[in-house]
Design a protein around this motif. Structure first.
Motif, PDB file in Angstrom:
ATOM      1  N   UNK A 162       0.861  -1.183   0.000  1.00  0.00           N
ATOM      2  CA  UNK A 162       0.000   0.000   0.000  1.00  0.00           C
ATOM      3  C   UNK A 162       0.900   1.236   0.000  1.00  0.00           C
ATOM      4  N   UNK A 163       0.426   2.363  -0.528  1.00  0.00           N
ATOM      5  CA  UNK A 163       1.256   3.575  -0.539  1.00  0.00           C
ATOM      6  C   UNK A 163       1.495   4.097   0.875  1.00  0.00           C
ATOM      7  N   UNK A 164       2.636   4.765   1.060  1.00  0.00           N
ATOM      8  CA  UNK A 164       2.996   5.340   2.355  1.00  0.00           C
ATOM      9  C   UNK A 164       3.370   6.799   2.142  1.00  0.00           C
ATOM     10  N   UNK A 165       2.842   7.670   2.985  1.00  0.00           N
ATOM     11  CA  UNK A 165       3.186   9.089   2.893  1.00  0.00           C
ATOM     12  C   UNK A 165       4.503   9.374   3.601  1.00  0.00           C
ATOM     13  N   UNK A 166       5.235  10.362   3.099  1.00  0.00           N
ATOM     14  CA  UNK A 166       6.483  10.752   3.729  1.00  0.00           C
ATOM     15  C   UNK A 166       6.259  11.213   5.152  1.00  0.00           C
ATOM     16  N   UNK A 167       7.139  10.812   6.060  1.00  0.00           N
ATOM     17  CA  UNK A 167       7.016  11.181   7.454  1.00  0.00           C
ATOM     18  C   UNK A 167       6.121  10.273   8.260  1.00  0.00           C
ATOM     19  N   UNK A 168       5.544   9.248   7.621  1.00  0.00           N
ATOM     20  CA  UNK A 168       4.649   8.322   8.309  1.00  0.00           C
ATOM     21  C   UNK A 168       5.379   7.025   8.636  1.00  0.00           C
TER      22      UNK A 168
END
Length: 228
Positions: A109-115
């Motif tokens: 699944x996609x991951x956002x930066x900083x997460x």
């Protein structure tokens, strides 16, 4: 009786020439380095770790004969430089097709930066990593809970460069020191992170004394400087 017609002389000559050329592929003309030796040197430089390498050299290339064994170095994941170490030697850049497969951790699944990356977002798949920009991780436990430096799409191979260093990472709920500067005066106060962040990233924090929420930049381990 029917006479058997033989092919014209010119056609027979052309066929014979083609057969001779095919027989000479990979062999060198007198005074030249065999192409097969150049290919072998390049493939050796790019091989290793189970890599499948197929180097290519233009058929018109004629490199002078070398009095010593050829050497080669990798210039990149798909490029090698073959060298003749003679005093008056030569160098030749040789491209290649390289395939190197390994079991690596990928995102489902996609991951956002900083997460933080959750274990449920990870899987191990067999991938061709020859053209990758970093070394893939083999164990999901090396990735789970770590902070992504940047946004990563689903299907991406996770590398060490995609993950923030532990010392610089900030997670939601972590205690922080909020630093505010104005007119040459610096004020420090206790706070709480309201999101995840890596060093240099902007994050929302809560002032524990006033309950005010501000945005600041993570400038050091646990230190957030309020944006002016």
């Amino acid at each position: 009786m029917h006479q058997i017609r033989r092919p014209p002389l010119l056609l027979r000559f052309l066929v014979a020439s083609m057969l001779l050329a095919a027989a000479l592929v990979g062999r060198a003309a007198p005074g030249f380095t065999p192409v097969a030796d150049i290919l072998k040197a390049a493939e050796t430089a790019l091989g290793g770790a189970g890599a499948q390498v197929e180097a290519t050299v233009d058929a018109a290339v004629r490199m002078p004969a070398c009095g010593q064994p050829l050497s080669a170095v990798a210039l990149g994941p798909r490029m090698a430089e073959v060298r003749c170490p003679d005093p008056s030697g030569w160098r030749l850049t040789v491209p290649a097709r390289v395939r190197r497969e390994a079991d690596v951790v990928v995102l489902t699944a996609p991951v956002r930066g900083g997460m933080a990356i959750d274990a449920s977002q990870l899987a191990v798949q067999r991938r061709d990593i020859a053209g990758g920009s970093g070394v893939g991780m083999a164990d999901p436990s090396q990735v789970a809970g770590r902070i992504a430096r940047r946004a990563l799409p689903a299907g991406a191979v996770v590398t060490a460069g995609d993950l923030a260093d532990g010392a610089g990472a900030l997670k939601r709920g972590d205690p922080v020191v909020i630093v505010s500067r104005a007119g040459g005066i610096e004020v420090r106060m206790g706070g709480r992170a309201l999101g995840n962040a890596v060093s240099g990233a902007v994050v929302a924090v809560e002032n524990l004394a006033s309950r005010r929420i501000v945005r600041g930049r993570l400038v050091a381990d646990g230190v957030v400087e309020v944006l002016q």
